[in-house]
Design a protein around this motif. Structure first.
Motif, PDB file in Angstrom:
ATOM      1  N   UNK A 145       0.753  -1.028   0.027  1.00  0.00           N
ATOM      2  CA  UNK A 145      -0.308   0.352   0.191  1.00  0.00           C
ATOM      3  C   UNK A 145       1.070   0.992  -0.042  1.00  0.00           C
ATOM      4  N   UNK A 146       2.333   1.114  -0.090  1.00  0.00           N
ATOM      5  CA  UNK A 146       3.369   2.524   0.103  1.00  0.00           C
ATOM      6  C   UNK A 146       2.868   2.979  -1.136  1.00  0.00           C
ATOM      7  N   UNK A 147       2.241   3.898  -1.492  1.00  0.00           N
ATOM      8  CA  UNK A 147       2.106   4.505  -2.926  1.00  0.00           C
ATOM      9  C   UNK A 147       3.166   5.073  -4.036  1.00  0.00           C
ATOM     10  N   UNK A 148       3.997   5.708  -3.036  1.00  0.00           N
ATOM     11  CA  UNK A 148       5.482   6.305  -3.800  1.00  0.00           C
ATOM     12  C   UNK A 148       6.151   4.880  -4.068  1.00  0.00           C
ATOM     13  N   UNK A 149       6.015   3.756  -3.786  1.00  0.00           N
ATOM     14  CA  UNK A 149       6.900   2.974  -3.825  1.00  0.00           C
ATOM     15  C   UNK A 149       6.061   1.815  -5.064  1.00  0.00           C
TER      16      UNK A 149
END
Length: 272
Positions: free
Chosen positions: A118-122
């Motif tokens: 859920x880590x958007x930037x990743x």
């Protein structure tokens, strides 16, 4: 069902099974290469497209003292050598935005660990490279919610994407695989992979490290292939008892060919 480009391979699209496999973590270059070579020989005999897997850094460990691997720079050098020697695509986990660019120079598949799905930037940054991205479904995620992860990556202009099921947290130190997740996630239109070895992991089950039940890998794998998965993810080792990470849930190399023969036969029936 979309087809996905992984190096010189095209997988998905309703074709037969493909395999992502190798040791959990890079332990030393020679042993890592040997495991990859033996796995490739098995896949060549069975006609199964093969992608080599090993982690350069196991950033998510139970204990601070657990073995993590050689790290980004040295690990990518080893993976580049294996890629050249075996002439196969390679996949490894990335854990931070800073790792995306150097990893994309070597890896054919950028893999997002389950805890980071859920880590958007990743996930957006990985997709932005244009490389194939494989996201493992979080142990805390419902399969239908993975559509939101896919949409983040589609926003980056990338449809070279895959999802992997690795079980859901169920009580303490246990995971359960819900077979409904495979048709649910396949309905999104992208290839779905079953992580056969992490699904039998017992997270933190050995106190300062995870335990596992590798004896159940063949059973869950047969069920997943029967449910129509596109690919399989398996961590394999010539001697799991000596492995520096995830030994209890890794498949013994000597057992791999028999397992894959059964799975290919089931896949032929299901997709026939």
């Amino acid at each position: 069902m979309k087809e996905v480009k992984i190096g010189n391979l095209t997988v998905g699209g309703g074709k037969g099974l493909f395999l992502l496999a190798g040791p959990c973590v890079i332990e030393d270059p020679e042993r890592t290469l040997m495991i990859g070579r033996r796995t490739k020989e098995i896949c060549d005999r069975l006609g199964i497209p093969y992608i080599f897997k090993a982690s350069f850094d196991k950033a998510n460990r139970s204990s601070y003292s657990s073995f993590r691997g050689p790290g980004l720079e040295e690990g990518l050098k080893i993976l580049a050598h294996i890629k050249k020697e075996l002439q196969v695509p390679v996949v490894s986990d990335i854990h931070s935005v800073e790792q995306i660019e150097p990893a994309a120079e070597v890896l054919d598949v950028l893999q997002i660990p389950a805890f980071l799905c859920r880590q958007t930037d990743l996930v957006y940054g990985a997709a932005k490279t244009g490389k194939c991205v494989n996201v493992k479904k979080g142990q805390f995620m419902a399969p239908k919610d993975m559509i939101n992860v896919l949409k983040k990556m589609e926003e980056a202009g990338n449809e070279n994407l895959m999802l992997t099921e690795r079980g859901a947290s169920f009580g303490y130190n246990n995971l359960v695989v819900d077979m409904r997740s495979f048709p649910i996630m396949r309905d999104f239109g992208y290839p779905v992979i079953f992580d056969a070895t992490h699904s039998v992991q017992l997270p933190g089950g050995a106190g300062t490290k995870s335990s596992g039940q590798r004896e159940f890998v063949p059973f869950l794998s047969r069920a997943a292939v029967g449910a129509g998965v596109d690919g399989l993810f398996m961590e394999v080792h010539d001697n799991p008892e000596e492995a520096l990470s995830d030994g209890p849930n890794m498949v013994r190399l000597d057992d791999l060919e028999a397992i894959l023969r059964d799975l290919k036969a089931i896949d032929t029936i299901v997709k026939g």
